[in-house]
Motif scaffolding. Structure first.
Motif, PDB file in Angstrom:
ATOM      1  N   ALA A   1       0.848  -1.346   0.077  1.00  0.00           N
ATOM      2  CA  ALA A   1       0.029   0.077   0.058  1.00  0.00           C
ATOM      3  C   ALA A   1       0.788   1.326   0.042  1.00  0.00           C
ATOM      4  O   ALA A   1       0.381   2.463  -0.552  1.00  0.00           O
ATOM      5  CB  ALA A   1      -1.061  -0.098   1.271  1.00  0.00           C
ATOM      6  N   LYS A   2       1.942   1.206   0.533  1.00  0.00           N
ATOM      7  CA  LYS A   2       2.778   2.558   0.879  1.00  0.00           C
ATOM      8  C   LYS A   2       4.217   2.154   0.963  1.00  0.00           C
ATOM      9  O   LYS A   2       4.552   1.171   1.382  1.00  0.00           O
ATOM     10  CB  LYS A   2       2.372   3.452   1.749  1.00  0.00           C
ATOM     11  CG  LYS A   2       2.176   2.561   3.132  1.00  0.00           C
ATOM     12  CD  LYS A   2       1.450   3.622   4.363  1.00  0.00           C
ATOM     13  CE  LYS A   2       0.943   4.657   3.994  1.00  0.00           C
ATOM     14  NZ  LYS A   2       0.315   5.570   5.324  1.00  0.00           N
ATOM     15  N   ALA A   3       4.959   3.134   0.549  1.00  0.00           N
ATOM     16  CA  ALA A   3       6.654   3.007   0.994  1.00  0.00           C
ATOM     17  C   ALA A   3       6.981   3.886   2.156  1.00  0.00           C
ATOM     18  O   ALA A   3       6.512   5.318   2.004  1.00  0.00           O
ATOM     19  CB  ALA A   3       7.400   3.467  -0.188  1.00  0.00           C
ATOM     20  N   LEU A   4       7.611   3.530   3.225  1.00  0.00           N
ATOM     21  CA  LEU A   4       7.769   4.117   4.370  1.00  0.00           C
ATOM     22  C   LEU A   4       9.289   4.459   4.449  1.00  0.00           C
ATOM     23  O   LEU A   4       9.714   5.449   5.082  1.00  0.00           O
ATOM     24  CB  LEU A   4       7.243   3.379   5.742  1.00  0.00           C
ATOM     25  CG  LEU A   4       5.867   2.971   5.963  1.00  0.00           C
ATOM     26  CD1 LEU A   4       5.756   1.979   6.857  1.00  0.00           C
ATOM     27  CD2 LEU A   4       5.028   4.340   6.008  1.00  0.00           C
ATOM     28  N   GLY A   5      10.073   3.841   3.727  1.00  0.00           N
ATOM     29  CA  GLY A   5      11.441   4.090   3.566  1.00  0.00           C
ATOM     30  C   GLY A   5      12.133   3.469   4.810  1.00  0.00           C
ATOM     31  O   GLY A   5      11.759   2.496   5.562  1.00  0.00           O
ATOM     32  N   TYR A   6      13.229   3.998   5.081  1.00  0.00           N
ATOM     33  CA  TYR A   6      14.047   3.397   6.347  1.00  0.00           C
ATOM     34  C   TYR A   6      13.298   3.566   7.503  1.00  0.00           C
ATOM     35  O   TYR A   6      12.774   4.627   8.028  1.00  0.00           O
ATOM     36  CB  TYR A   6      15.538   4.235   6.649  1.00  0.00           C
ATOM     37  CG  TYR A   6      16.213   3.810   5.488  1.00  0.00           C
ATOM     38  CD1 TYR A   6      17.033   2.394   5.102  1.00  0.00           C
ATOM     39  CD2 TYR A   6      16.598   4.624   4.173  1.00  0.00           C
ATOM     40  CE1 TYR A   6      17.760   2.347   4.139  1.00  0.00           C
ATOM     41  CE2 TYR A   6      17.464   4.591   3.038  1.00  0.00           C
ATOM     42  CZ  TYR A   6      17.936   3.255   3.197  1.00  0.00           C
ATOM     43  OH  TYR A   6      18.584   3.002   1.805  1.00  0.00           O
ATOM     44  N   ILE A   7      13.018   2.484   8.371  1.00  0.00           N
ATOM     45  CA  ILE A   7      12.237   2.622   9.793  1.00  0.00           C
ATOM     46  C   ILE A   7      13.213   3.228  10.860  1.00  0.00           C
ATOM     47  O   ILE A   7      14.362   2.891  11.116  1.00  0.00           O
ATOM     48  CB  ILE A   7      11.805   1.250  10.095  1.00  0.00           C
ATOM     49  CG1 ILE A   7      10.950   0.777   8.914  1.00  0.00           C
ATOM     50  CG2 ILE A   7      11.077   1.502  11.311  1.00  0.00           C
ATOM     51  CD1 ILE A   7       9.783   1.580   8.829  1.00  0.00           C
ATOM     52  N   SER A   8      12.605   4.224  11.546  1.00  0.00           N
ATOM     53  CA  SER A   8      13.394   4.663  12.619  1.00  0.00           C
ATOM     54  C   SER A   8      12.107   5.150  13.499  1.00  0.00           C
ATOM     55  O   SER A   8      10.953   5.021  13.335  1.00  0.00           O
ATOM     56  CB  SER A   8      13.914   6.340  12.191  1.00  0.00           C
ATOM     57  OG  SER A   8      12.850   6.969  11.692  1.00  0.00           O
ATOM     58  N   LEU A   9      12.370   5.808  14.852  1.00  0.00           N
ATOM     59  CA  LEU A   9      11.429   5.988  15.506  1.00  0.00           C
ATOM     60  C   LEU A   9      10.779   7.169  15.388  1.00  0.00           C
ATOM     61  O   LEU A   9       9.611   7.186  15.467  1.00  0.00           O
ATOM     62  CB  LEU A   9      12.423   6.503  17.049  1.00  0.00           C
ATOM     63  CG  LEU A   9      12.978   5.485  18.096  1.00  0.00           C
ATOM     64  CD1 LEU A   9      13.856   6.046  18.983  1.00  0.00           C
ATOM     65  CD2 LEU A   9      11.711   4.552  18.728  1.00  0.00           C
ATOM     66  N   ASP A  10      11.008   7.772  14.428  1.00  0.00           N
ATOM     67  CA  ASP A  10      10.330   8.967  13.756  1.00  0.00           C
ATOM     68  C   ASP A  10       8.897   8.268  13.199  1.00  0.00           C
ATOM     69  O   ASP A  10       7.994   8.868  13.274  1.00  0.00           O
ATOM     70  CB  ASP A  10      10.912   9.948  12.863  1.00  0.00           C
ATOM     71  CG  ASP A  10      11.910  10.724  13.974  1.00  0.00           C
ATOM     72  OD1 ASP A  10      11.754  10.946  15.098  1.00  0.00           O
ATOM     73  OD2 ASP A  10      12.872  11.176  13.264  1.00  0.00           O
ATOM     74  N   ASN A  11       9.302   7.430  12.185  1.00  0.00           N
ATOM     75  CA  ASN A  11       8.109   6.977  11.420  1.00  0.00           C
ATOM     76  C   ASN A  11       7.582   5.477  11.938  1.00  0.00           C
ATOM     77  O   ASN A  11       6.741   4.916  11.332  1.00  0.00           O
ATOM     78  CB  ASN A  11       8.645   7.093  10.031  1.00  0.00           C
ATOM     79  CG  ASN A  11       9.812   5.770   9.644  1.00  0.00           C
ATOM     80  OD1 ASN A  11      10.048   5.160  10.585  1.00  0.00           O
ATOM     81  ND2 ASN A  11      10.066   5.633   8.513  1.00  0.00           N
ATOM     82  N   LEU A  12       7.992   4.986  13.253  1.00  0.00           N
ATOM     83  CA  LEU A  12       7.448   3.840  13.656  1.00  0.00           C
ATOM     84  C   LEU A  12       6.087   3.935  13.892  1.00  0.00           C
ATOM     85  O   LEU A  12       5.249   2.955  13.582  1.00  0.00           O
ATOM     86  CB  LEU A  12       8.254   3.637  15.004  1.00  0.00           C
ATOM     87  CG  LEU A  12       8.021   2.267  15.722  1.00  0.00           C
ATOM     88  CD1 LEU A  12       8.192   1.048  14.619  1.00  0.00           C
ATOM     89  CD2 LEU A  12       8.601   2.061  16.878  1.00  0.00           C
TER      90      LEU A  12
END
Length: 595
Positions: free
Chosen positions: A259-270
Motif C-alpha cells: 500500500a505504501k512506502a515508508l522508507g528506512y524505519i526509525s523511531l520517527d516513522n515507527l
C-alpha cells in the motif's frame, strides 16, 4: 487454526508460532489449511479452502463440523477470508466460539457488508486494518481490536552487523500479486544491481518476467531459518513480519509494502509503520499501489549513509510484537469468545453462616441450614462439578478453566464464622469438596451487624486464630482476606481502605504462614480505588457480589459471585450453577441500565 493459502504467508507464520506457544501452555492445537509449510506442533488436516465453488464450500463446512465434533474443538481461530467463511458457518451450526485474525485489507462488496463472517471478534494485526473493517464493512467497533503479529523475540535477537565487501540487500516476500509487482519494480527501477548484491528470498515460484535479472540477482527460494538468512544482509527490504523480525535482529529495514512506502524505519516513522503493518495497509482506503519509484531509488542510493538502529527502536519493536504478550491478548479474546458464545462461566457461589436449623437465622438471613447445604452438595456432585479453591484455579491456569471434560465450581463463605468449622468442614470432608472462607480479623464476632444502628442482629462467633489455622491446614479450605472490621470500603478514605485491606492480609498471612491469593469486598461494596488497593496488596483474585463483567478473566479485581439464600432449593441451585446464570443476570442488568 484455519487458513487458506497456496504458499508460505505471514498469516501461516503467525498461526503456527502462536499455535506452538499455545501448545507449550498446555492447549491442544489443530491446523486446517490448503498447505502448511512452517514447522508446527499439532495435527494438520488438508482442506482446499481456495476451491470456492458452492459444492466445495458445502464440503468445507461439513468437514469442519466433523473435525469440531470428532476432536472436541472448543474454539476456531480463522486467518483468511475463505477459511473464515466456512468456519463461520460450521461454528454457527455447532455453537463453537470463533475469532478471526485479519491480516490484510478486506474486499468491500454488498454481501461482505451484510455477512461479516468474522465470528465473535475480529483481531486486526494493525490499526489501519481495524479502521478499514469498521469503516468500510460496518463491523461494530466493539467487535474489533488490534493484536499485532507475534514474534519470538528470543529467536529474533540482535545480530552483529554484516561484514560484506559488497553490500547485500535482501528482498523478502511473495513474488505473486501486488508484492510480486513491487519486487519487480524495485529490481527494475530502484536498486543499483551493480554496486549491491541483491538476494530475493521467497517461497513463491519465480515468474518468467524475472528472467532478465538472473545474472545479477540471486533468487534464494524459501528459507526455513530466516534469522540465519538475514544475518548475511546489510539491508532488508520488505513489509509485515519481514520488517519486524529484521528490526528485532537489529538489521536496517527499508519498509515498502502493498500500500505504501515508508522508507528506512526509525523511531520517527515507527507509529506509521505500526499502523500500516510496515506498508502493507493504507489508512485512506486506497486499493492500488501508488509508489514513486524514482523517489525510492534516491532513498536507496543513500543506504551507505544510514546510521545504525537505535536500541530504543529495537526495544519498541520488542514491546509491540513480543510473542508471549500477543498470545496473552489472544487468550483473553478466546476466553471472552467462549464465555459469550457458550453463555457460560465457572459459577462462584456465596454463602455465609451454616446453621443446624432456622432458629439461628438472625436478622439478615445470611445463612443456610446444614440440611439445605447438604442438598446443595448432592446436587453439585450429581451435576459433575468439581469444587476448587482460587489457589487451585491459579495452579490450573485461568485460561484452562474451560478445558474439555472439566466443570469447575468455587464455593465461598464470607466472614469466617465458627459454624464453618463445626458444620461446614465435616460436610466438605464427607463429599471431598473444597471451599474458600473469607475471614475478618479485627473482631471475634459479627460486630458490624450487632452494632447496626437501626437493625441490630444477634451475636454469632467468628473462628479463633487457632481454629482458623486448623481449618486452613485441613486441606479442604482456603482462607482469603475480608478486611479487619467488615466496613463498606467505598465509604472510607484511601488510607482507611488500605489499612483495612493490608493489615487484615498481614495478620492472616502471619497466622497461616503463607501468602493469600484471594480477597472479598464486604457487602460487595467497593470503588475503583478499592480495586487498585486490593491489587496493590497482592491479591490475584478479588470477588464482589453481583457486580462485575460476565467473564471472570475480564476483571480479576471484580469477580462476580452468585448469592445463595436460605430458600434456594435444589432446583434453584441447579438453575444458578448450570453455567449461564451469570450471563443472563448481567445481560438483564445491562438492559435495565440502558433503559
Amino acid at each position: 487454526m484455519a487458513l487458506s493459502q497456496l504458499e508460505v504467508t505471514g498469516a501461516e507464520v503467525y498461526a503456527t508460532q502462536v499455535g506452538d506457544r499455545l501448545t507449550q501452555r498446555g492447549h491442544q492445537v489443530f491446523y486446517v489449511s490448503d498447505t502448511l509449510s512452517c514447522p508446527h506442533k499439532g495435527q494438520h488436516f488438508r482442506l482446499l479452502f481456495n476451491k470456492r465453488s458452492l459444492p466445495r464450500r458445502v464440503w468445507h463446512v461439513l468437514y469442519l463440523i466433523y473435525l469440531i465434533l470428532r476432536y472436541k474443538i472448543q474454539l476456531v481461530h480463522a486467518h483468511s477470508r475463505a477459511s473464515g467463511w466456512s468456519s463461520y458457518v460450521a461454528c454457527k451450526l455447532t455453537n463453537t466460539p470463533m475469532v478471526t485474525s485479519v491480516h490484510g485489507r478486506q474486499p468491500v462488496h454488498r454481501s461482505r457488508k451484510k455477512f461479516h463472517a468474522l465470528g465473535y471478534h475480529a483481531v486486526a494485526v494493525c490499526e489501519n486494518i481495524a479502521q478499514q473493517i469498521i469503516r468500510d464493512l460496518g463491523v461494530p467497533r466493539e467487535q474489533v481490536s488490534v493484536v499485532r503479529n507475534g514474534v519470538d523475540s528470543q529467536q529474533f535477537s540482535p545480530l552483529p552487523a554484516a561484514n560484506n565487501d559488497k553490500p547485500i540487500i535482501q528482498i523478502i516476500g511473495r513474488l505473486t500479486g501486488p508484492k510480486g509487482e513491487l519486487v519487480y519494480q524495485l529490481l527494475k527501477q530502484c536498486i543499483d544491481l551493480n554496486t549491491n548484491k541483491v538476494q530475493v528470498v521467497s517461497g513463491s515460484h519465480v515468474d518468467k518476467r524475472f528472467a532478465e535479472f538472473e545474472d545479477k540477482v540471486e533468487f534464494c527460494g524459501y528459507s526455513d531459518n530466516i534469522r540465519s538468512t538475514i544475518a548475511q544482509a546489510d539491508l532488508i527490504i520488505g513489509a509485515g513480519r519481514v520488517a519486524m523480525e529484521a528490526l528485532l535482529c537489529k538489521k536496517p529495514v527499508f519498509a515498502v509494502g502493498e500500500a505504501k512506502a515508508l522508507g528506512y524505519i526509525s523511531l520517527d516513522n515507527l507509529p506509521a509503520a505500526l499502523a500500516s503493518n510496515f506498508g502493507d495497509v493504507a489508512d485512506d482506503g486506497k486499493t492500488e499501489l501508488d509508489i514513486d519509484y524514482s523517489n525510492l531509488a534516491e532513498q536507496l542510493a543513500s543506504f551507505g549513509e544510514q546510521h545504525q538502529l537505535s536500541e530504543q527502536l529495537v526495544a519498541a519493536i520488542k514491546a509491540e510484537y513480543d510473542l508471549d504478550a500477543v498470545c496473552q491478548k489472544l487468550l483473553e479474546t478466546y476466553q471472552s469468545a467462549y464465555v459469550y458464545t457458550k453463555q457460560q462461566e465457572v459459577p462462584i457461589i456465596m454463602y455465609h453462616r451454616v446453621t443446624q436449623d432456622d432458629s439461628q437465622k438472625g436478622a439478615y438471613g445470611t445463612y443456610v441450614t446444614l440440611e439445605r447445604l447438604e442438598e446443595h452438595f448432592q446436587t453439585i456432585k450429581r451435576m459433575g462439578l468439581s469444587p476448587i479453591t482460587f489457589s487451585e484455579l491459579a495452579e490450573i491456569g485461568l485460561e484452562h478453566r474451560f478445558n474439555h471434560g472439566k466443570r469447575y465450581i468455587i464455593l465461598t463463605f464470607d466472614d469466617g464464622y465458627q459454624d464453618n468449622f463445626d458444620l461446614l468442614l465435616p460436610l466438605l470432608k464427607k463429599y471431598q469438596f473444597k471451599a474458600v472462607i473469607y475471614a475478618v480479623t479485627g473482631t471475634d464476632h459479627n460486630r458490624w451487624d450487632v452494632e447496626h444502628p437501626t437493625k441490630p442482629d444477634q451475636r454469632f462467633e467468628l473462628m479463633s486464630h487457632q481454629t482458623m489455622r486448623e481449618i486452613d491446614q485441613s486441606g479442604y479450605v482456603e482462607i482469603g482476606g475480608h478486611t479487619l472490621n467488615h466496613p463498606k470500603l467505598a465509604e472510607l478514605s484511601e488510607a482507611e481502605q488500605q489499612q483495612e485491606i493490608e493489615q487484615n492480609k498481614a495478620e492472616l498471612e502471619s497466622l497461616l504462614g503463607r501468602e493469600l491469593t484471594t480477597f472479598a469486598y464486604p457487602y460487595g461494596n467497593h470503588n475503583q480505588q478499592t480495586k487498585q488497593l486490593a491489587k496493590q496488596a497482592g491479591y490475584t483474585f478479588t470477588v464482589a457480589t453481583d457486580s462485575g463483567p460476565i467473564g471472570m478473566h475480564q476483571d480479576l479485581q471484580q469477580i462476580r459471585r452468585i448469592v445463595m439464600f436460605p430458600s434456594t432449593t435444589k432446583f434453584g441451585l441447579w438453575r444458578k450453577i448450570k453455567g449461564n446464570y451469570t450471563y443472563k443476570k448481567a445481560s438483564k442488568q445491562a438492559r435495565q441500565i440502558d433503559e
